[in-house]
Design a protein around this motif. Sequence first.
Motif, PDB file in Angstrom:
ATOM      1  N   ALA A 102       0.832  -1.206   0.000  1.00 17.00           N
ATOM      2  CA  ALA A 102       0.000   0.000   0.000  1.00 17.00           C
ATOM      3  C   ALA A 102       0.866   1.254   0.000  1.00 17.00           C
ATOM      4  O   ALA A 102       0.589   2.218  -0.732  1.00 17.00           O
ATOM      5  N   LEU A 103       1.920   1.266   0.817  1.00 16.95           N
ATOM      6  CA  LEU A 103       2.801   2.434   0.865  1.00 16.95           C
ATOM      7  C   LEU A 103       3.520   2.638  -0.460  1.00 16.95           C
ATOM      8  O   LEU A 103       3.706   3.777  -0.917  1.00 16.95           O
ATOM      9  N   GLU A 104       3.930   1.542  -1.086  1.00 17.42           N
ATOM     10  CA  GLU A 104       4.569   1.650  -2.399  1.00 17.42           C
ATOM     11  C   GLU A 104       3.579   2.164  -3.442  1.00 17.42           C
ATOM     12  O   GLU A 104       3.940   2.956  -4.320  1.00 17.42           O
ATOM     13  N   ASN A 105       2.332   1.716  -3.357  1.00 16.55           N
ATOM     14  CA  ASN A 105       1.306   2.217  -4.279  1.00 16.55           C
ATOM     15  C   ASN A 105       1.121   3.724  -4.130  1.00 16.55           C
ATOM     16  O   ASN A 105       0.972   4.454  -5.118  1.00 16.55           O
ATOM     17  N   ILE A 106       1.122   4.193  -2.883  1.00 20.11           N
ATOM     18  CA  ILE A 106       0.991   5.629  -2.639  1.00 20.11           C
ATOM     19  C   ILE A 106       2.167   6.375  -3.261  1.00 20.11           C
ATOM     20  O   ILE A 106       1.995   7.371  -3.980  1.00 20.11           O
ATOM     21  N   HIS A 107       3.368   5.895  -2.989  1.00 27.32           N
ATOM     22  CA  HIS A 107       4.571   6.567  -3.492  1.00 27.32           C
ATOM     23  C   HIS A 107       4.600   6.596  -5.023  1.00 27.32           C
ATOM     24  O   HIS A 107       4.893   7.636  -5.631  1.00 27.32           O
ATOM     25  N   ARG A 108       4.288   5.469  -5.649  1.00 27.67           N
ATOM     26  CA  ARG A 108       4.322   5.428  -7.112  1.00 27.67           C
ATOM     27  C   ARG A 108       3.262   6.339  -7.724  1.00 27.67           C
ATOM     28  O   ARG A 108       3.506   7.001  -8.742  1.00 27.67           O
ATOM     29  N   SER A 109       2.084   6.394  -7.100  1.00 25.91           N
ATOM     30  CA  SER A 109       1.043   7.282  -7.633  1.00 25.91           C
ATOM     31  C   SER A 109       1.441   8.744  -7.451  1.00 25.91           C
ATOM     32  O   SER A 109       1.228   9.570  -8.350  1.00 25.91           O
ATOM     33  N   PHE A 110       2.044   9.090  -6.321  1.00 26.95           N
ATOM     34  CA  PHE A 110       2.526  10.456  -6.116  1.00 26.95           C
ATOM     35  C   PHE A 110       3.572  10.825  -7.167  1.00 26.95           C
ATOM     36  O   PHE A 110       3.569  11.934  -7.711  1.00 26.95           O
TER      37      PHE A 110
END
Length: 492
Positions: A102-110
């Motif tokens: 989930a944290l990686e998904n947030i970072h990649r979307s940002f």
Amino acid sequence: MTHTHEQAMNYVYQQVLQRLLSFFSRAERTALQLMIQRLVVAAGGIERIGEYKVLAIQSGARDSCYTLALLRAAQLSIAGRAPATFKLRVATLRTNGASSTALENIHRSFSALFLYDDPRVEVVMVDNREVLPFNHLASVSEAGRESNRLNLLMVGHRRAWTGPLDLWDDGYLATGEFYGQISRWDRGVDALVSSDTPRQQKQFMDGLDRAAQKAGLKASSYPESGYEELFARVDELGGDCYREFYAGHGHAQWRPAECFEACRRTTFIDIHDMLVSNLEDRWPLLTDFLGFQPDELAVQLSDNEFVSLSIFAHVRGLEACYVHGRTYEAGVAEYVQRTLVMMRRKQLPERFCEQALEKFSNPTTMSDQRARASTEAQKNLGLSEAQLVCLLFAPFVENGASLERFLRQCHPGMLVALPDLHRAMQGKPAPEQVLQWMADVSGLPVTLIGTLYRMGPVARGEVPGPQVGDTQVQALDIDASTAASGERSTGH
């Protein structure tokens, strides 16, 4: 920022917008224009849009990533046709159960949306009531992990052991408090934008109200079930939703304290009606552009966003084993049976049903799955299997009403110490080994167990849904007779 640099960045942002729009269908582009219009009206006109600040909550889940992409498209579209555009605050609540995916998904979307270096965008996270710049590499602080663990246990224990398995209600309370505080931080925001459906909004508001009552706060006086009443309800709860649990105990306050507005002006903008594409059509945008990595099975099966699928199934297995006297395998099977019925009623793709069967229906791997889930619960939630079992029985509330049953079922050797246990919970002297046992088996300090002892359970009616005896429920091919001998031992 120099004029030349600003021009260069504006060019980059417009390139981001063009690529983003290339993933939108005609219907999505139309919906985007309607959303822009809705935001402009809420701001009081295009001439005031530059003063308007919008809050988006980012959890790393599929829908929150998609909603963020829509908001970014709206922000950049307005920037390309007006002197200014709205400001965007994207906030994440750090919890013990959040996965690295989930944290990686947030970072990649940002990163894909170029949020990090845009002065019109704030990306922040909250850890143990402290507002910090978002950092996907940072672990939850030790103080935050311990606070989250205690909050989960204190709220979770305030249930009737015979009632629904609302063990994760703390997630609603923590999120509600987070909404209220992050909307007041650093000059506040004007609106929360969410694409949650009316059903999801009602589920959250009901969960928030239930959790608030478990935390010793008043039931809601607002009849509305949607987010229109969210901030009024949060104001009603007060700034510290856990104050009844920790009176006299050290408990972190929201900080930096000087950065929070005394009054909030936040309203709610509902955009769920603008998500016009079906889920399958969104995957190219999510995966190819935002870099989203889905756990498709978890997306479809999870009953609750605050705990992982494997832990939820694990708890259902423990409930069957310790509370109902059946086998661990039977509890997991029943959980999957009910979920399969729900999935088929919703006409979800059959591949998800097949994945569920493959994951949970192999008796030869069930013991390994149980061990992995137990390890995950210890690592992510800080709870041992014995402490989860204790949570299932909720033995401390209402003056220890179900304590004797808990001991007979799980720890018969401690029945002789029952009077000492009651004395300890009443704040009276008790043998040190009894106090240590209480802390080990519950995961709580004895003083907080005493707080629960003086509180009653918060019950609710059963939620209608498929029952084990439903004719539509198809039995899974799980051999419950393979339960290992001695599985009822909790290790204490």
